[in-house]
Write an enzyme that holds these catalytic residues in place. Structure first.
Site, PDB file in Angstrom:
ATOM      1  N   HIS A   1       0.855  -1.186   0.000  1.00  0.00           N
ATOM      2  CA  HIS A   1       0.000   0.000   0.000  1.00  0.00           C
ATOM      3  C   HIS A   1       0.894   1.239   0.000  1.00  0.00           C
ATOM      4  CE1 HIS A   1      -3.532   2.408   0.724  1.00  0.00           C
ATOM      5  NE2 HIS A   1      -2.847   3.070   1.640  1.00  0.00           N
TER       6      HIS A   1
ATOM      7  N   GLU B   1     -10.376  -6.224   6.846  1.00  0.00           N
ATOM      8  CA  GLU B   1     -10.517  -4.770   6.755  1.00  0.00           C
ATOM      9  C   GLU B   1      -9.526  -4.270   5.692  1.00  0.00           C
ATOM     10  OE1 GLU B   1      -9.666  -0.994   9.654  1.00  0.00           O
ATOM     11  OE2 GLU B   1      -9.648  -3.012  10.511  1.00  0.00           O
ATOM     12  N   VAL B   2      -9.989  -3.366   4.825  1.00  0.00           N
ATOM     13  CA  VAL B   2      -9.142  -2.931   3.707  1.00  0.00           C
ATOM     14  C   VAL B   2      -7.929  -2.138   4.206  1.00  0.00           C
ATOM     15  CG1 VAL B   2      -9.088  -1.477   1.631  1.00  0.00           C
ATOM     16  CG2 VAL B   2     -11.066  -2.926   2.085  1.00  0.00           C
TER      17      VAL B   2
HETATM   18  C1  GRF Z   1       1.418   0.734  -6.131  1.00  0.00           C
HETATM   19  O1  GRF Z   1       1.589   2.071  -5.773  1.00  0.00           O
HETATM   20  C2  GRF Z   1       0.926  -0.080  -4.965  1.00  0.00           C
HETATM   21  O2  GRF Z   1       1.406   0.371  -3.738  1.00  0.00           O
HETATM   22  C3  GRF Z   1      -0.561   0.109  -5.029  1.00  0.00           C
HETATM   23  O3  GRF Z   1      -0.859   0.122  -6.397  1.00  0.00           O
HETATM   24  C4  GRF Z   1       0.282   0.553  -7.138  1.00  0.00           C
HETATM   25  C5  GRF Z   1       0.587  -0.516  -8.131  1.00  0.00           C
HETATM   26  O4  GRF Z   1       1.626  -0.160  -8.995  1.00  0.00           O
HETATM   27  N1  GRF Z   1      -1.258  -0.923  -4.285  1.00  0.00           N
HETATM   28  P1  GRF Z   1       2.247  -1.243  -9.960  1.00  0.00           P
HETATM   29  O5  GRF Z   1       1.098  -1.832 -10.768  1.00  0.00           O
HETATM   30  O6  GRF Z   1       2.917  -2.287  -9.123  1.00  0.00           O
HETATM   31  O7  GRF Z   1       3.218  -0.490 -10.817  1.00  0.00           O
END
Ligand code: GRF
Length: 226
Positions: free
Chosen positions: A118, A152-153
């Site tokens: 995240h 939970e998200v």
């Molecule tokens: C990343 O910023 C990740 O943290 C979030 O979605 C984005 C995905 O980027 N969950 P990628 O597809 O890996 O380039």
């Protein structure tokens, strides 16, 4: 841990679930290319047939599956996901820009084997638009979190975090790019810690075995020697 001579240690079969660009997938593929890696990327699943990230899997000769979420219910979608994961004998699942919320049942079935990345320092800024919200809040540090998934998200025991400074003249794009760089270092490290068994959950916190590994779970580019 030493290996028996002449015997290859079995790598944990890992699936990466994506919806788009796949830059974290690429970082995971590169991390698992290390001879001593404890995980191997055995499967990539996208819920979007046109996800650009599928190219990274194809280029690396990794099995790809498209499981479209649109034709049926969430239960149908997750049933299809489970069938593909089972058919490929997957041990660990990494969500990497996977834009579907998984049900509590699915999450429970994969408890402590399901990871997510995240783009914020959780528990700050769960949800979307994290970089814009970090700038609006005026935080001085921002970053990313790799965590075990719970129902939970954007919550669950934290495995690795990467921090970046927020500059006074930052734009959302510049900040996002700086965070993405540390994402690409954090996710392979977190997968290695989990796949090797050095990261485990105790009382909903992640405990890391080994002093050297424990030192690495905060990635701070400002503290790098390099
Ligand atoms: C990343 O910023 C990740 O943290 C979030 O979605 C984005 C995905 O980027 N969950 P990628 O597809 O890996 O380039």
């Amino acid at each position: 841990m030493s290996e028996a001579p002449g015997r290859l240690r079995a790598r944990r079969r890992t699936a990466v679930l994506i919806s788009g660009r796949g830059s974290n997938l690429r970082a995971l593929i590169e991390g698992c290319a290390a001879p001593a890696a404890s995980a191997g990327i055995a499967l990539v699943i996208s819920n979007q047939p046109q996800a650009p990230g599928l190219q990274h899997a194809r280029a690396a000769g990794i099995a790809c599956a498209v499981v479209d979420h649109r034709p049926g219910s969430r239960a149908d979608f997750e049933q299809s996901l489970s069938s593909v994961l089972q058919a490929h004998e997957i041990d660990i699942v990494c969500l990497a820009g996977f834009m579907r919320v998984l049900s509590a049942d699915f999450v429970l079935r994969w408890r402590d084997r399901l990871l997510n990345i995240h783009p914020s320092l959780l528990p700050a800024f769960p949800g979307l638009d994290t970089h814009r919200r970090a700038l609006a809040a005026g935080v001085r540090w921002h970053g990313c979190t790799v965590h075990f998934v719970r129902a939970e998200v954007d919550a669950g025991p934290i495995i690795v975090q990467g921090v970046v400074p927020v500059r006074l003249d930052d734009t959302e794009e510049r900040l996002a790019a700086r965070v993405l760089e540390v994402e690409h270092r954090c996710y392979p490290l977190a997968l290695e810690l989990v796949a090797s068994g050095r990261a485990r959950v105790e009382d909903e916190r992640v405990v890391i075995d080994g002093a050297a590994a424990a030192d690495q779970v905060l990635i701070n580019p400002l503290a790098d020697d390099s």
